[in-house]
Design a protein around this motif. Structure first.
Motif, short mmCIF file in Angstrom:
data_model
loop_
_atom_site.label_atom_id
_atom_site.label_comp_id
_atom_site.label_asym_id
_atom_site.label_seq_id
_atom_site.Cartn_x
_atom_site.Cartn_y
_atom_site.Cartn_z
N LEU A 279 -32.99 -11.51 -67.44
CA LEU A 279 -33.55 -12.10 -66.23
C LEU A 279 -32.64 -11.87 -65.02
CD1 LEU A 279 -35.82 -13.73 -64.99
CD2 LEU A 279 -34.65 -15.82 -65.70
N PHE A 280 -31.33 -12.06 -65.23
CA PHE A 280 -30.40 -11.82 -64.12
C PHE A 280 -30.41 -10.35 -63.71
CE2 PHE A 280 -27.60 -15.62 -65.52
CZ PHE A 280 -28.54 -16.49 -64.97
N ALA A 281 -30.51 -9.45 -64.69
CA ALA A 281 -30.59 -8.02 -64.36
C ALA A 281 -31.85 -7.72 -63.56
CB ALA A 281 -30.55 -7.19 -65.64
N SER A 359 -37.24 -5.41 -67.95
CA SER A 359 -38.26 -4.52 -67.40
C SER A 359 -39.53 -5.29 -67.05
CB SER A 359 -38.57 -3.41 -68.40
OG SER A 359 -39.53 -2.51 -67.88
N LEU A 360 -39.99 -6.14 -67.96
CA LEU A 360 -41.20 -6.93 -67.67
C LEU A 360 -40.96 -7.90 -66.53
CD1 LEU A 360 -42.40 -7.69 -71.32
CD2 LEU A 360 -43.45 -6.12 -69.69
N SER A 361 -39.81 -8.57 -66.51
CA SER A 361 -39.52 -9.52 -65.44
C SER A 361 -39.37 -8.81 -64.11
CB SER A 361 -38.24 -10.30 -65.76
OG SER A 361 -38.39 -11.04 -66.96
N ASP A 362 -38.78 -7.63 -64.11
CA ASP A 362 -38.63 -6.86 -62.87
C ASP A 362 -39.98 -6.50 -62.29
OD1 ASP A 362 -37.23 -5.24 -60.89
OD2 ASP A 362 -37.98 -3.53 -62.01
N ASP A 363 -40.90 -6.04 -63.13
CA ASP A 363 -42.24 -5.70 -62.64
C ASP A 363 -42.96 -6.94 -62.10
OD1 ASP A 363 -41.79 -3.09 -63.40
OD2 ASP A 363 -42.77 -3.32 -65.35
N ILE A 364 -42.76 -8.08 -62.76
CA ILE A 364 -43.43 -9.30 -62.33
C ILE A 364 -42.86 -9.80 -61.00
CG2 ILE A 364 -43.77 -11.74 -62.92
CD1 ILE A 364 -43.76 -10.73 -65.90
N ILE A 365 -41.53 -9.75 -60.85
CA ILE A 365 -40.91 -10.19 -59.60
C ILE A 365 -41.31 -9.27 -58.45
CG2 ILE A 365 -38.68 -10.45 -58.43
CD1 ILE A 365 -37.53 -11.38 -61.11
N ASN A 366 -41.38 -7.97 -58.70
CA ASN A 366 -41.79 -7.04 -57.66
C ASN A 366 -43.25 -7.24 -57.25
OD1 ASN A 366 -39.43 -5.58 -57.11
ND2 ASN A 366 -39.69 -4.35 -58.95
N ALA A 367 -44.06 -7.84 -58.15
CA ALA A 367 -45.46 -8.09 -57.82
C ALA A 367 -45.65 -9.27 -56.87
CB ALA A 367 -46.26 -8.32 -59.10
N VAL A 368 -44.61 -10.08 -56.68
CA VAL A 368 -44.71 -11.19 -55.72
C VAL A 368 -44.81 -10.61 -54.32
CG1 VAL A 368 -43.55 -13.21 -54.78
CG2 VAL A 368 -43.42 -12.73 -57.24
N PRO A 369 -45.80 -10.98 -53.51
CA PRO A 369 -45.99 -10.38 -52.19
C PRO A 369 -44.79 -10.57 -51.27
CG PRO A 369 -47.92 -11.63 -52.85
CD PRO A 369 -46.85 -11.94 -53.84
#
Length: 490
Positions: A279-281, A359-369
């Motif tokens: 998550l931190f990464a 990887s999954l958390s990174d994609d999800i965080i990047n999806a936040v507008p």
């Protein structure tokens, strides 16, 4: 005829009827393709599809049914008096197949002639020694009933393979000829070909569904057979796992609770390692890292997902275990008695799960507008405050789903547990003791020459379906969390 050569012949027939069907369509229109309903290639494709797909369908079905038919026929030839007290028909049929394969190999290698191999009154002692001299593995001296069954097995296999060859070739020729004869000016070849392609796509999409159904049914049937031999109440309530195979004496205690506890305990340790680091990464890569750093760091981090699990197991056994022993072993605190433990396997498994979480958390965080971040900055919030109070709450459902999916991956891991956690089935809170999991015991129960009529072998299917239900429940719960709490941004 070998299946490879038969397949090549069917392909050659299909190519020939493709050319013939296309040329016949052109001839029907006087050489002008404008007089045809469809392009010439569709007429050839129609003939090709009607030659190749029925033929290959028959080849696949025949290849699946032939071993079952032969086994059912040959098993009736073996008298019960020929079975040992601790053997069953499945093990005897395995010996029959090995003997039949050994006879074929010995004939091809010149160790024995065809007449001797087919002689029902042949010297079984000499046959056994000949097969061993030829390098073939036979578990014991071949008996007369086994030899006769193997001879019948070879004969039926040869006959049915010959019949399959003729049937497949006839179907290919008949289908190709029918398709080629349809090549007339008014035949709607394009419509037929498109419908055929649609059927192929539907069949391809159905493979995954049918495979899943087949896996579930195989687990269910064998699990039902297990519970006929062993009480279900004992399986789900006993606190001891102590299988006693034939020849060792005693009754088996097959309680799943110690295995479930080891599975859950090791998975929790793995998540305690993987979730914070992953998550931190993900936060760093999505919110702080520059485009250049992200382009380098993220692929390097995801390389961890491509490392085989056996390598992680060796890393746990050779590196993590000795390192923990130096700190918590006899020279340190004395809590750890050996290199294999829950901590050893959990740390290695957690390292393996880091790219799944990150990887999954990174994609999800990047999806936040970005508009949410801009609004927070406009209200005077710092970057860290924006991440903590805006970005993470918005991405939380997806992050929780990613963690649950990583937990499902941890529960199903095998090789890291086999090498890093040991094989002791126990209920303990000490993370420095050796434990085992459901998957590791499935491997151990089905290793070697297993007697599938015994509960000690059939228990592997009960363990498998229990693990299937557990991981399926976690996946369904993860999807429920994601869908229920996911914010929809415009």
């Amino acid at each position: 005829m070998p299946v490879l050569w038969l397949s090549l012949i069917v392909i050659a027939i299909s190519v020939a009827v493709f050319a013939f069907g296309r040329q016949r369509a052109l001839s029907a229109s006087g050489g002008d393709s404008r007089g045809l309903h469809s392009l010439p290639v569709y007429y050839g494709a129609n003939a090709l599809m009607k030659a190749i797909f029925p033929a290959f369908g028959l080849l696949i079905l025949w290849s699946l049914a032939q071993p079952l038919i032969i086994q059912n026929s040959i098993s009736g030839m073996i008298p019960e008096s020929a079975l040992a007290e601790d053997a069953n028909i499945g093990l005897v049929m395995s010996e029959v197949r090995r003997t039949a394969d050994g006879l074929d190999y010995a004939i091809d290698g010149g160790f024995i002639d065809e007449a001797t191999a087919e002689n029902p009154n042949a010297d079984v002692v000499g046959i056994t020694q000949t097969l061993r001299d030829a390098g073939q593995i036979v578990t014991s001296e071949i008996t007369q009933p086994i030899l006769r069954a193997a001879q019948a097995y070879r004969e039926m296999s040869t006959t049915m393979s010959l019949l399959m060859t003729f049937a497949v070739l006839i179907v290919a020729l008949a289908g190709g000829g029918w398709g080629a004869m349809q090549s007339s000016r008014d035949f709607r070849a394009r419509n037929v070909v498109e419908q055929g392609v649609l059927a192929i796509l539907i069949a391809a999409a159905s493979v995954a569904i049918l495979t899943t159904i087949g896996i579930i049914l195989s687990l269910v049937f064998n699990t039902v057979e297990f519970f006929r031999l062993y009480p279900a109440a004992d399986f789900f309530t006993l606190l001891e796992w102590a299988p006693s195979f034939s020849g060792r004496g005693g009754a088996s205690s097959l309680g799943i609770l110690p295995l479930l506890w080891g599975t859950i305990y090791i998975s929790i340790v793995a998540l305690l390692v993987a979730v914070p680091i992953g998550l931190f990464a993900a936060i760093y890569l999505s919110e702080y890292a520059t485009a250049r750093v992200r382009g380098i760091a993220k692929p390097l981090l995801e390389i961890l997902a491509g490392i085989p699990t056996i390598v992680y197991g060796l890393f746990a056994l050779l590196t993590i275990g000795p390192l923990l022993m130096s700190v918590f072993g006899e020279d340190g605190t004395g809590w750890m008695g050996g290199g294999r433990s829950v901590m050893t396997a959990g740390i290695a498994m957690g390292i393996m799960l880091i790219p799944f979480v990150s990887s999954l958390s990174d994609d999800i965080i990047n999806a936040v507008p970005q508009s949410l971040r801009d609004g927070s900055y406009g209200l005077g919030a710092t970057r860290s405050e924006t991440i903590k109070q805006v970005v993470l709450p918005a991405a939380l459902p997806g992050i929780v789903g990613a963690i649950l999916l990583a937990a499902s991956r941890a529960i199903g891991e095998t090789m890291i547990v086999v090498l890093g956690a040991g094989a002791a089935a126990r209920l303990s809170l000490n993370p420095f003791e050796a434990m085992t999991t459901v998957t590791a015991k499935i491997v151990s129960q089905l290793t070697g020459d297993s007697d599938f009529a015994s509960p000690e072998a059939l228990v592997a299917f009960a363990l498998g379906i229990s693990l299937f239900v557990l991981t399926l429940g976690l996946n369904v719960f993860a999807l429920y969390i994601v869908r229920k709490y996911r914010e929809q941004y415009e």
